[in-house]
Motif scaffolding. Sequence first.
Motif, short mmCIF file in Angstrom:
data_model
loop_
_atom_site.label_atom_id
_atom_site.label_comp_id
_atom_site.label_asym_id
_atom_site.label_seq_id
_atom_site.Cartn_x
_atom_site.Cartn_y
_atom_site.Cartn_z
N GLU A 55 0.83 -1.21 0.00
CA GLU A 55 0.00 0.00 0.00
C GLU A 55 0.87 1.26 0.00
O GLU A 55 0.58 2.22 -0.70
CB GLU A 55 -0.95 0.00 1.20
CG GLU A 55 -2.03 1.04 1.11
CD GLU A 55 -2.90 0.90 -0.13
OE1 GLU A 55 -3.24 1.95 -0.71
OE2 GLU A 55 -3.22 -0.23 -0.53
N ARG A 56 1.93 1.25 0.77
CA ARG A 56 2.84 2.40 0.79
C ARG A 56 3.47 2.63 -0.57
O ARG A 56 3.61 3.77 -1.02
CB ARG A 56 3.92 2.20 1.85
CG ARG A 56 3.41 2.33 3.25
CD ARG A 56 4.51 2.14 4.25
NE ARG A 56 3.99 2.15 5.61
CZ ARG A 56 4.71 1.87 6.67
NH1 ARG A 56 5.99 1.56 6.55
NH2 ARG A 56 4.17 1.90 7.87
N LEU A 57 3.88 1.56 -1.24
CA LEU A 57 4.46 1.69 -2.57
C LEU A 57 3.45 2.23 -3.57
O LEU A 57 3.77 3.07 -4.42
CB LEU A 57 5.02 0.36 -3.05
CG LEU A 57 6.31 -0.09 -2.40
CD1 LEU A 57 6.63 -1.53 -2.78
CD2 LEU A 57 7.45 0.83 -2.78
N LYS A 58 2.22 1.78 -3.47
CA LYS A 58 1.17 2.28 -4.36
C LYS A 58 0.93 3.77 -4.14
O LYS A 58 0.74 4.52 -5.09
CB LYS A 58 -0.13 1.50 -4.16
CG LYS A 58 -0.08 0.11 -4.73
CD LYS A 58 -1.38 -0.62 -4.47
CE LYS A 58 -1.35 -2.03 -5.01
NZ LYS A 58 -2.58 -2.76 -4.69
N GLN A 59 0.95 4.23 -2.91
CA GLN A 59 0.76 5.65 -2.61
C GLN A 59 1.92 6.46 -3.16
O GLN A 59 1.74 7.54 -3.71
CB GLN A 59 0.63 5.87 -1.10
CG GLN A 59 -0.66 5.33 -0.54
CD GLN A 59 -0.70 5.40 0.98
OE1 GLN A 59 0.24 5.83 1.62
NE2 GLN A 59 -1.80 4.94 1.55
N TYR A 60 3.13 5.96 -3.04
CA TYR A 60 4.30 6.64 -3.56
C TYR A 60 4.22 6.75 -5.06
O TYR A 60 4.52 7.79 -5.65
CB TYR A 60 5.57 5.89 -3.15
CG TYR A 60 6.84 6.51 -3.69
CD1 TYR A 60 7.37 7.66 -3.10
CD2 TYR A 60 7.49 5.96 -4.77
CE1 TYR A 60 8.52 8.24 -3.60
CE2 TYR A 60 8.65 6.52 -5.28
CZ TYR A 60 9.16 7.67 -4.69
OH TYR A 60 10.29 8.24 -5.18
N GLU A 61 3.77 5.70 -5.72
CA GLU A 61 3.65 5.69 -7.17
C GLU A 61 2.69 6.79 -7.63
O GLU A 61 2.95 7.52 -8.58
CB GLU A 61 3.14 4.33 -7.62
CG GLU A 61 2.92 4.24 -9.13
CD GLU A 61 2.33 2.92 -9.52
OE1 GLU A 61 2.88 2.30 -10.43
OE2 GLU A 61 1.32 2.50 -8.92
N ILE A 62 1.60 6.94 -6.94
CA ILE A 62 0.59 7.95 -7.29
C ILE A 62 1.18 9.35 -7.11
O ILE A 62 1.00 10.22 -7.97
CB ILE A 62 -0.68 7.78 -6.44
CG1 ILE A 62 -1.38 6.47 -6.81
CG2 ILE A 62 -1.63 8.95 -6.62
CD1 ILE A 62 -2.49 6.07 -5.87
#
Length: 65
Positions: A55-62
């Motif tokens: 989830e943290r990686l997905k937020q960073y990607e956004i």
Amino acid sequence: MVAIKYYDDEYYKNEYYAKVGGLSLKEINKLEMEFLDMLNYELFIQNEVFEVYEERLKQYEIIEI
């Protein structure tokens, strides 16, 4: 590379990964050992922990896009 070795029965030799990564075999072997040492050779993680980091990686990607 470590993940592939952990999850798959068949994988390329370190020579291949070194060539693809532009590293010497000696260097990639050293990096692999250092990484495993830092993990204390504990490669398995609980689903809950994985999901938090995912989830943290997905937020960073956004944010970065």
